[in-house]
Design a protein around this motif. Structure first.
Motif, PDB file in Angstrom:
ATOM      1  N   ARG A 205    -145.294  45.327 -43.991  1.00 55.38           N
ATOM      2  CA  ARG A 205    -145.917  45.163 -45.334  1.00 55.38           C
ATOM      3  C   ARG A 205    -146.352  46.344 -46.302  1.00 55.38           C
ATOM      4  O   ARG A 205    -147.134  46.039 -47.058  1.00 55.38           O
ATOM      5  CB  ARG A 205    -147.497  44.797 -44.163  1.00 55.38           C
TER       6      ARG A 205
ATOM      7  N   TRP B 102    -147.231  36.219 -44.735  1.00 51.34           N
ATOM      8  CA  TRP B 102    -147.421  38.264 -45.244  1.00 51.34           C
ATOM      9  C   TRP B 102    -146.724  38.919 -44.334  1.00 51.34           C
ATOM     10  O   TRP B 102    -146.366  40.882 -44.893  1.00 51.34           O
ATOM     11  CB  TRP B 102    -148.084  39.383 -44.620  1.00 51.34           C
TER      12      TRP B 102
ATOM     13  N   HIS C  13    -142.550  35.185 -39.611  1.00 47.96           N
ATOM     14  CA  HIS C  13    -143.671  35.792 -40.355  1.00 47.96           C
ATOM     15  C   HIS C  13    -144.285  35.078 -42.154  1.00 47.96           C
ATOM     16  O   HIS C  13    -145.318  35.601 -42.268  1.00 47.96           O
ATOM     17  CB  HIS C  13    -143.149  36.806 -40.938  1.00 47.96           C
TER      18      HIS C  13
ATOM     19  N   THR D  83    -146.043  45.917 -50.140  1.00 48.14           N
ATOM     20  CA  THR D  83    -147.158  46.250 -50.869  1.00 48.14           C
ATOM     21  C   THR D  83    -146.937  46.205 -51.907  1.00 48.14           C
ATOM     22  O   THR D  83    -147.151  46.559 -53.134  1.00 48.14           O
ATOM     23  CB  THR D  83    -148.352  46.520 -50.421  1.00 48.14           C
TER      24      THR D  83
ATOM     25  N   LYS E 229    -145.140  42.888 -39.539  1.00 46.03           N
ATOM     26  CA  LYS E 229    -146.328  43.882 -39.590  1.00 46.03           C
ATOM     27  C   LYS E 229    -145.563  45.206 -40.013  1.00 46.03           C
ATOM     28  O   LYS E 229    -146.361  46.002 -40.885  1.00 46.03           O
ATOM     29  CB  LYS E 229    -147.079  44.408 -37.932  1.00 46.03           C
TER      30      LYS E 229
ATOM     31  N   TYR F 281    -145.486  39.218 -52.787  1.00 44.97           N
ATOM     32  CA  TYR F 281    -146.347  40.047 -52.886  1.00 44.97           C
ATOM     33  C   TYR F 281    -146.312  40.561 -53.681  1.00 44.97           C
ATOM     34  O   TYR F 281    -147.471  40.769 -55.014  1.00 44.97           O
ATOM     35  CB  TYR F 281    -145.622  41.672 -52.267  1.00 44.97           C
TER      36      TYR F 281
END
Length: 305
Positions: free
Chosen positions: A28, A22, A19, A32, A25, A156
């Motif tokens: 994320r 990022w 992955h 963040t 899914k 991140y």
């Protein structure tokens, strides 16, 4: 932080981390939030130094290792060991003795930045919020667990910090960008970047690996390294108060380390600490989880017998 992002990206690309870059899914948003909360917690520390003595900013910052176990117990149902909690309180007391904030040690003649009472109040409030956001950042790391490689989380954080700092440099009044002036400063900056990369990598991996309060309590040991390096590199001899505070931190840290190592093998089989810290097995099994208190999902024990 920019150098940390570069090193993290190169390592993940070379080792074909799942992955990349990022993360999955479904993670994320959490990743963040981890980046923004970590960036805010770090930024207010440096901002607070403009209006408060270093001692006060240090003491407020070290509230975070005490708050993380409580947050993990609240959101993830993780057990709270009273012995480790008390050890954390003793470590925090040691930090206070070392820092000697003027509100507790009025005879301390530390130079105080020239700022109004209102700005000091705002700075203290910001630092307290920063301690909470840093707690949120570490708690999110715990919640993500093995579902994301440690360096994806670090990336991140580093990218958010680089972008956030860049925006401040562009738009904040009276703040400008300045490159290092010579080779010596470039060398210092490079060492700082490499050290920061290793710090974030190992800290994130440690928080993923150990779900107890032991990992966060070990963060207090950095004040011991600060005392030793201050003497070794700069020749500053710690005072009596610093030595006493350091002894408290050292004793508490050793106690916490022994508490962690005394965990029985049967208990370890029930935790996810037997998973490879950064190995492929943990990454391949990252989609299997079990629900815990509050409906929040964490990584299940996937270790083979």
């Amino acid at each position: 932080m920019g150098l940390t992002a570069v090193l993290s990206t190169i390592y993940m690309w070379a080792t074909k981390v799942p992955h990349f870059p990022w993360g999955a899914k479904g993670l994320r948003l959490l990743l963040t939030l981890r980046g923004f909360t970590g960036f805010f917690g770090l930024s207010v520390f440096y901002w607070g130094l403009q209006y408060l003595p270093l001692a006060e900013t240090t003491v407020i910052t070290f509230l975070t290792p005490m708050l993380v176990p409580w947050a993990c117990a609240l959101f993830f149902g993780q057990p709270l060991s009273k012995k480790v909690i008390f050890a954390g309180l003793f470590s925090f007391a040691g930090v206070i003795i070392i820092a000697q904030p003027p509100w507790l040690f009025p005879n301390n003649h530390e130079e105080v930045p020239d700022a109004s009472a209102a700005m000091r109040t705002i700075a203290v409030t910001g630092l307290l919020i920063g301690a909470v956001t840093a707690t949120a950042s570490y708690t999110i790391i715990r919640g993500i667990g093995y579902r994301a490689h440690a360096l994806i989380s670090v990336n991140y954080y580093s990218l958010t910090s680089t972008l956030g700092s860049g925006l401040f440099l562009l738009f904040a009044p009276g703040v400008g960008f300045r490159l290092p002036a010579d080779g010596r400063q470039w060398a210092f900056l490079s060492i700082l970047g490499l050290s920061g990369f290793l710090l974030q990598f190992l800290l994130t991996a440690g928080l993923q690996h150990d779900k107890s309060a032991v990992a966060t309590s070990m963060m207090y040991s950095q004040v011991l390294f600060a005392l030793v390096l201050d003497k070794t590199i700069w020749g500053n001899v710690p005072g009596t108060a610093s030595l006493c505070g350091g002894a408290l931190v050292l004793a508490s840290t050793i106690y916490v380390a022994f508490q962690g190592s005394s965990e029985t093998p049967s208990k370890r089989k029930q935790s996810d600490e037997e998973e490879p810290l950064l190995g492929k097995q943990g990454a391949e099994n990252e989609t299997r989880f079990k629900p815990v208190t509050g409906g929040i999902e964490v990584a299940a024990n996937l270790a083979d017998e």
